[in-house]
Design an enzyme around this catalytic site. Structure first.
Site, PDB file in Angstrom:
ATOM      1  N   ASN A   1       0.820  -1.216   0.000  1.00 37.22           N
ATOM      2  CA  ASN A   1       0.000   0.000   0.000  1.00 37.22           C
ATOM      3  C   ASN A   1       0.850   1.261   0.000  1.00 37.22           C
ATOM      4  OD1 ASN A   1      -2.510  -1.265  -0.076  1.00 37.22           O
ATOM      5  ND2 ASN A   1      -2.603  -1.495   2.146  1.00 37.22           N
TER       6      ASN A   1
ATOM      7  N   HIS B   1       2.987   2.480   2.120  1.00 40.32           N
ATOM      8  CA  HIS B   1       3.299   3.163   3.376  1.00 40.32           C
ATOM      9  C   HIS B   1       4.008   2.180   4.294  1.00 40.32           C
ATOM     10  CE1 HIS B   1      -1.105   2.079   4.611  1.00 40.32           C
ATOM     11  NE2 HIS B   1      -0.307   1.064   4.810  1.00 40.32           N
TER      12      HIS B   1
ATOM     13  N   CYS C   1       2.641   6.552   7.566  1.00 43.45           N
ATOM     14  CA  CYS C   1       3.999   7.081   7.522  1.00 43.45           C
ATOM     15  C   CYS C   1       4.641   6.653   6.214  1.00 43.45           C
ATOM     16  CB  CYS C   1       4.791   6.556   8.717  1.00 43.45           C
ATOM     17  SG  CYS C   1       6.537   6.976   8.704  1.00 43.45           S
TER      18      CYS C   1
END
Length: 400
Positions: free
Chosen positions: A273, A275, A310
């Site tokens: 994904n 991240h 993040c």
């Protein structure tokens, strides 16, 4: 519905010596549902795809009518499967739960030869994905269903609670059960149990809450009705950890006792994904705890509250604060623990002198925070955490 099998062969060119003289070998594969009776020589994966598309349900057809090489190699089912012999998995719980048998590998254990918390979290993630795989709902996304892909949605975890009574050891065979349930109007709950195959003793349990995020806008999204229709038949009203009133985690500030400001995500920390995978956060949290404490204690529970994702360009800071009313000297506590009430010793554990080494039943707590450093005074929370710890015990659990 009757099916038939047909062998399909394609050439494999190889060399068995260093003179680079190649010979063609044919590799035969069988595809269910084909009515062919003679081997067909195929030269490329594209040619295999044309036969697979017409003869099997183990690949998804793209909108343009083609099957990708990736889908052929993954063999993603489009129909519910009951047994997965490759992953040692099977459907349980009246056709909606999933169980996978796993051997603890050498790279999943730490210096004490027991599985690490990160390894357990990775096993949770893998069995969850395999559960979706077996359901026939998996699309190309990271656990996303077909309806989610059509709406550009992905799963993100918002909360996780893990309790560990015992850690599996290297080479041990364990069974991992997982199932899903509803969590409010727009969320999904996923639970797990890990037990020893040899003794049946439950080693660990976990529960988590998942919500949907738009992959393009990176904003949380309501659950579309078509997605609800896909996943709701798999819901079970069963919980591995009952949380009547979930524990709230306070936010730490810059006055935390332990701080690590030198964290930088690596490209290898990213998942499909794009991240940082949530398992990586746990490593950053635990590395902030003093080594002297980690050597003599093991984690018994962890609660994680995720706030934002993040990326690999973010600067991350890890803050950690021990519970001051428990910590006296070098992380040693003197509070009276209620853990003794809930501990059940199986026969065979206490032998010899009637004791089990240095038995310390106290537990110790830490509060954690991971945040993105935006400037001198600006930060954005990634995840809050609470951990509980107990003294390491060398004796392994036995069954009665």
């Amino acid at each position: 519905m009757a099916t038939s099998s047909s062998p399909i062969s394609f050439p494999l060119r190889c060399s068995s010596n260093g003179n680079h003289k190649y010979r063609d070998e044919r590799v035969d594969i069988k595809i269910n549902g084909s009515s062919r009776t003679r081997p067909t020589k195929l030269d490329t994966l594209n040619e295999i795809a044309r036969v697979v598309k017409a003869s099997t349900s183990l690949a998804t057809v793209h909108e343009n009518g083609h099957i990708s090489q990736e889908q052929i190699r993954q063999r993603i089912p489009t129909q519910k499967q009951l047994v997965d012999r490759y992953r040692q998995g099977l459907i349980i719980e009246r056709g909606v739960g999933y169980r996978q048998t796993v051997v603890i590998r050498s790279y999943e254990v730490g210096p004490d030869k027991t599985a690490t918390l990160e390894s357990l979290l990775n096993l949770f993630q893998e069995t969850a994905l395999n559960h979706v795989w077996m359901s026939g709902l998996l699309s190309n996304g990271f656990g996303a269903t077909h309806g989610m892909m059509r709406n550009n949605l992905i799963w993100v975890v918002s909360r996780m609670h893990v309790q560990v009574d015992h850690y599996p050891i290297w080479g041990e065979v364990v069974e991992i059960d997982t199932w899903v349930g509803a969590s409010g109007k727009n969320g999904m709950r996923r639970d797990w149990l890990i037990r020893s195959q040899a003794t049946g003793i439950t080693y660990a349990r976990a529960t988590s809450t998942w919500v949907m995020m738009n992959e393009q806008t990176r904003r949380l999204s309501k659950m579309p009705e078509e997605v609800r229709d896909e996943i709701s038949p798999w819901f079970i009203e069963k919980q591995s950890i009952k949380e009547d009133v979930p524990e709230k985690i306070v936010k730490l500030d810059d006055n935390a006792k332990y701080v690590n400001s030198d964290l930088k995500p690596k490209r290898s920390d990213l998942d499909m994904n794009h991240h940082v995978n949530n398992v990586k956060y746990v490593r950053w949290m635990l590395e902030t705890i003093p080594d002297k404490f980690l050597v003599s204690h093991q984690l018994s529970s962890i609660i994680l509250e995720y706030r934002r994702e993040c990326g690999n360009s973010d600067r991350v800071e890890s803050l950690c604060q021990p519970d001051e009313d428990e910590i006296l000297v070098n992380g040693v506590a003197e509070q009276q623990s209620l853990l003794l009430k809930n501990m059940v010793f199986a026969s065979g554990i206490i032998e010899g002198n009637g004791h089990m080494g240095s038995l310390d039943l106290n537990t110790y707590g830490y509060t954690h925070l991971l945040q993105i450093k935006l400037g001198d005074s600006q930060n954005e929370e990634i995840v809050r955490g609470r951990t509980r710890w107990k003294k390491k015990l060398s004796t392994l659990p036995y069954s009665t």
